[in-house]
Design a protein around this motif. Sequence first.
Motif, PDB file in Angstrom:
ATOM      1  N   ILE A   1      85.644  82.975  56.688  1.00  0.00           N
ATOM      2  CA  ILE A   1      85.548  84.418  55.966  1.00  0.00           C
ATOM      3  C   ILE A   1      86.436  84.617  54.792  1.00  0.00           C
ATOM      4  CG2 ILE A   1      86.039  86.865  56.695  1.00  0.00           C
ATOM      5  CD1 ILE A   1      85.612  86.146  59.689  1.00  0.00           C
ATOM      6  N   LEU A   2      87.569  83.940  55.295  1.00  0.00           N
ATOM      7  CA  LEU A   2      88.700  84.046  53.886  1.00  0.00           C
ATOM      8  C   LEU A   2      88.566  83.278  52.844  1.00  0.00           C
ATOM      9  CD1 LEU A   2      91.889  84.706  56.454  1.00  0.00           C
ATOM     10  CD2 LEU A   2      90.552  86.478  55.056  1.00  0.00           C
ATOM     11  N   LYS A   3      87.929  81.896  53.114  1.00  0.00           N
ATOM     12  CA  LYS A   3      88.107  80.992  52.076  1.00  0.00           C
ATOM     13  C   LYS A   3      86.771  80.978  51.446  1.00  0.00           C
ATOM     14  CE  LYS A   3      89.084  76.370  51.204  1.00  0.00           C
ATOM     15  NZ  LYS A   3      87.941  75.948  50.314  1.00  0.00           N
ATOM     16  N   LYS A   4      86.768  81.010  50.285  1.00  0.00           N
ATOM     17  CA  LYS A   4      85.446  80.966  49.420  1.00  0.00           C
ATOM     18  C   LYS A   4      85.081  79.745  49.077  1.00  0.00           C
ATOM     19  CE  LYS A   4      85.682  85.495  47.257  1.00  0.00           C
ATOM     20  NZ  LYS A   4      85.542  86.462  45.998  1.00  0.00           N
ATOM     21  N   GLN A   5      83.682  79.494  49.212  1.00  0.00           N
ATOM     22  CA  GLN A   5      83.270  78.144  48.690  1.00  0.00           C
ATOM     23  C   GLN A   5      82.524  78.137  47.330  1.00  0.00           C
ATOM     24  OE1 GLN A   5      83.693  75.728  51.150  1.00  0.00           O
ATOM     25  NE2 GLN A   5      82.324  74.160  50.145  1.00  0.00           N
ATOM     26  N   SER A   6      82.613  77.098  46.892  1.00  0.00           N
ATOM     27  CA  SER A   6      81.893  77.088  45.486  1.00  0.00           C
ATOM     28  C   SER A   6      80.732  76.234  45.435  1.00  0.00           C
ATOM     29  CB  SER A   6      82.715  76.301  44.464  1.00  0.00           C
ATOM     30  OG  SER A   6      82.144  76.271  43.125  1.00  0.00           O
ATOM     31  N   PHE A   7      79.590  76.807  45.093  1.00  0.00           N
ATOM     32  CA  PHE A   7      78.147  76.295  44.924  1.00  0.00           C
ATOM     33  C   PHE A   7      77.878  75.899  43.483  1.00  0.00           C
ATOM     34  CE2 PHE A   7      78.556  79.032  48.497  1.00  0.00           C
ATOM     35  CZ  PHE A   7      78.327  78.224  49.496  1.00  0.00           C
ATOM     36  N   GLY A   8      77.248  74.708  43.359  1.00  0.00           N
ATOM     37  CA  GLY A   8      76.846  74.323  42.054  1.00  0.00           C
ATOM     38  C   GLY A   8      75.377  74.411  41.516  1.00  0.00           C
ATOM     39  N   SER A   9      74.684  74.571  42.628  1.00  0.00           N
ATOM     40  CA  SER A   9      73.323  74.495  42.547  1.00  0.00           C
ATOM     41  C   SER A   9      72.577  75.487  43.571  1.00  0.00           C
ATOM     42  CB  SER A   9      72.498  73.296  42.202  1.00  0.00           C
ATOM     43  OG  SER A   9      72.454  72.667  43.548  1.00  0.00           O
ATOM     44  N   ASN A  10      71.107  75.652  43.360  1.00  0.00           N
ATOM     45  CA  ASN A  10      70.489  76.225  44.505  1.00  0.00           C
ATOM     46  C   ASN A  10      70.456  75.820  45.763  1.00  0.00           C
ATOM     47  OD1 ASN A  10      70.247  79.015  43.218  1.00  0.00           O
ATOM     48  ND2 ASN A  10      68.063  78.252  41.935  1.00  0.00           N
TER      49      ASN A  10
ATOM     50  N   PRO B   1      70.338  83.081  43.069  1.00  0.00           N
ATOM     51  CA  PRO B   1      70.957  83.807  41.952  1.00  0.00           C
ATOM     52  C   PRO B   1      70.138  83.047  40.656  1.00  0.00           C
ATOM     53  CG  PRO B   1      72.456  82.503  43.003  1.00  0.00           C
ATOM     54  CD  PRO B   1      71.292  82.477  43.842  1.00  0.00           C
ATOM     55  N   PRO B   2      70.278  83.567  39.510  1.00  0.00           N
ATOM     56  CA  PRO B   2      69.639  82.811  38.242  1.00  0.00           C
ATOM     57  C   PRO B   2      70.445  81.708  38.099  1.00  0.00           C
ATOM     58  CG  PRO B   2      70.347  85.198  37.818  1.00  0.00           C
ATOM     59  CD  PRO B   2      70.923  84.987  39.208  1.00  0.00           C
ATOM     60  N   PRO B   3      69.895  80.587  37.439  1.00  0.00           N
ATOM     61  CA  PRO B   3      70.550  79.240  37.297  1.00  0.00           C
ATOM     62  C   PRO B   3      71.713  79.355  36.215  1.00  0.00           C
ATOM     63  CG  PRO B   3      67.945  79.031  36.684  1.00  0.00           C
ATOM     64  CD  PRO B   3      68.474  80.522  37.001  1.00  0.00           C
ATOM     65  N   ASN B   4      71.636  80.380  35.550  1.00  0.00           N
ATOM     66  CA  ASN B   4      73.011  80.481  34.642  1.00  0.00           C
ATOM     67  C   ASN B   4      74.258  81.131  35.380  1.00  0.00           C
ATOM     68  OD1 ASN B   4      72.002  83.006  34.672  1.00  0.00           O
ATOM     69  ND2 ASN B   4      72.208  83.405  32.592  1.00  0.00           N
ATOM     70  N   TYR B   5      74.099  81.424  36.707  1.00  0.00           N
ATOM     71  CA  TYR B   5      74.998  82.060  37.450  1.00  0.00           C
ATOM     72  C   TYR B   5      76.029  80.988  38.158  1.00  0.00           C
ATOM     73  CZ  TYR B   5      76.638  86.250  39.970  1.00  0.00           C
ATOM     74  OH  TYR B   5      77.449  87.001  40.523  1.00  0.00           O
ATOM     75  N   PHE B   6      75.571  79.740  37.822  1.00  0.00           N
ATOM     76  CA  PHE B   6      76.389  78.882  38.764  1.00  0.00           C
ATOM     77  C   PHE B   6      77.612  78.293  37.742  1.00  0.00           C
ATOM     78  CE2 PHE B   6      72.222  78.718  41.132  1.00  0.00           C
ATOM     79  CZ  PHE B   6      72.915  78.697  42.260  1.00  0.00           C
ATOM     80  N   PRO B   7      78.458  77.796  38.286  1.00  0.00           N
ATOM     81  CA  PRO B   7      78.966  77.695  39.641  1.00  0.00           C
ATOM     82  C   PRO B   7      79.112  79.204  40.322  1.00  0.00           C
ATOM     83  CG  PRO B   7      80.744  77.143  38.308  1.00  0.00           C
ATOM     84  CD  PRO B   7      79.727  77.297  37.349  1.00  0.00           C
ATOM     85  N   PHE B   8      78.853  79.106  41.499  1.00  0.00           N
ATOM     86  CA  PHE B   8      78.798  80.341  42.121  1.00  0.00           C
ATOM     87  C   PHE B   8      79.361  80.310  43.508  1.00  0.00           C
ATOM     88  CE2 PHE B   8      76.633  83.020  45.923  1.00  0.00           C
ATOM     89  CZ  PHE B   8      76.655  84.069  45.224  1.00  0.00           C
ATOM     90  N   GLU B   9      80.628  81.313  43.675  1.00  0.00           N
ATOM     91  CA  GLU B   9      81.588  81.430  44.697  1.00  0.00           C
ATOM     92  C   GLU B   9      81.204  82.327  45.568  1.00  0.00           C
ATOM     93  OE1 GLU B   9      85.882  81.525  43.807  1.00  0.00           O
ATOM     94  OE2 GLU B   9      85.869  79.861  43.117  1.00  0.00           O
ATOM     95  N   ALA B  10      81.326  82.070  46.889  1.00  0.00           N
ATOM     96  CA  ALA B  10      81.127  83.087  48.004  1.00  0.00           C
ATOM     97  C   ALA B  10      81.718  82.725  49.262  1.00  0.00           C
ATOM     98  CB  ALA B  10      79.593  83.140  48.223  1.00  0.00           C
ATOM     99  N   ALA B  11      81.887  83.734  49.956  1.00  0.00           N
ATOM    100  CA  ALA B  11      82.320  83.502  51.308  1.00  0.00           C
ATOM    101  C   ALA B  11      81.404  83.714  52.241  1.00  0.00           C
ATOM    102  CB  ALA B  11      83.366  84.628  51.772  1.00  0.00           C
ATOM    103  N   MET B  12      81.479  83.289  53.722  1.00  0.00           N
ATOM    104  CA  MET B  12      80.546  83.177  54.502  1.00  0.00           C
ATOM    105  C   MET B  12      79.590  84.467  54.733  1.00  0.00           C
ATOM    106  SD  MET B  12      80.783  82.880  58.784  1.00  0.00           S
ATOM    107  CE  MET B  12      80.838  84.473  59.254  1.00  0.00           C
ATOM    108  N   TYR B  13      78.261  84.479  54.527  1.00  0.00           N
ATOM    109  CA  TYR B  13      77.528  85.711  54.854  1.00  0.00           C
ATOM    110  C   TYR B  13      77.276  86.259  56.150  1.00  0.00           C
ATOM    111  CZ  TYR B  13      76.283  84.246  49.924  1.00  0.00           C
ATOM    112  OH  TYR B  13      76.481  83.999  48.847  1.00  0.00           O
ATOM    113  N   ASN B  14      76.886  87.248  56.210  1.00  0.00           N
ATOM    114  CA  ASN B  14      76.602  87.964  57.589  1.00  0.00           C
ATOM    115  C   ASN B  14      75.860  87.218  58.694  1.00  0.00           C
ATOM    116  OD1 ASN B  14      76.132  89.743  59.914  1.00  0.00           O
ATOM    117  ND2 ASN B  14      75.465  91.302  58.838  1.00  0.00           N
TER     118      ASN B  14
END
Length: 153
Positions: A31-40, A63-76
């Motif tokens: 929940i607290l630590k965000k993860q970075s994603f490089g692609s879909n 998300p659109p391809p230009n939105y990466f790298p994408f950072e997110a925490a755990m989803y619901n």
Amino acid sequence: MKQHKIKLFRHIIVALCCLPIAFFIVLITPILKKQSFGSNEELASAAFGFPFPFLHQEVMILPPPNYFPFEAAMYNPLTYETSIHVGPFVASIVVGAIILFITLELPYWAWRGLRIIWQKKAARSQLRFKKAVKGWFKNNDSSGSQNKKHIDA
């Protein structure tokens, strides 16, 4: 011998207290630590958790391809399919407990080491003081008897 058993018992109690604390910390890391994603593709099977990713989610947002790298925490977890892998989860708890144990015990061992150094230094200082006092009395006795002879004459 009894004192060593008490110290061992203290270390065991500290180690056992570290396990539930590590469990709680590892449980909230997704929940607290965000993860970075490089692609879909990486985002489609998102892995969360620290130090080892143990929680995997099937995320369906794109998300659109230009939105990466994408950072997110755990989803619901009620919205996205979520699975927990037990092996990495237990390994994360063990690593967390070991780090906590070292963090809690390090001041004890540092203090114990400093105390031993101080005791050795105090013993050397006390030995030097005893030698100085013995030398002072030895010199004082010889000079005192000379003074008596000098006064008598």
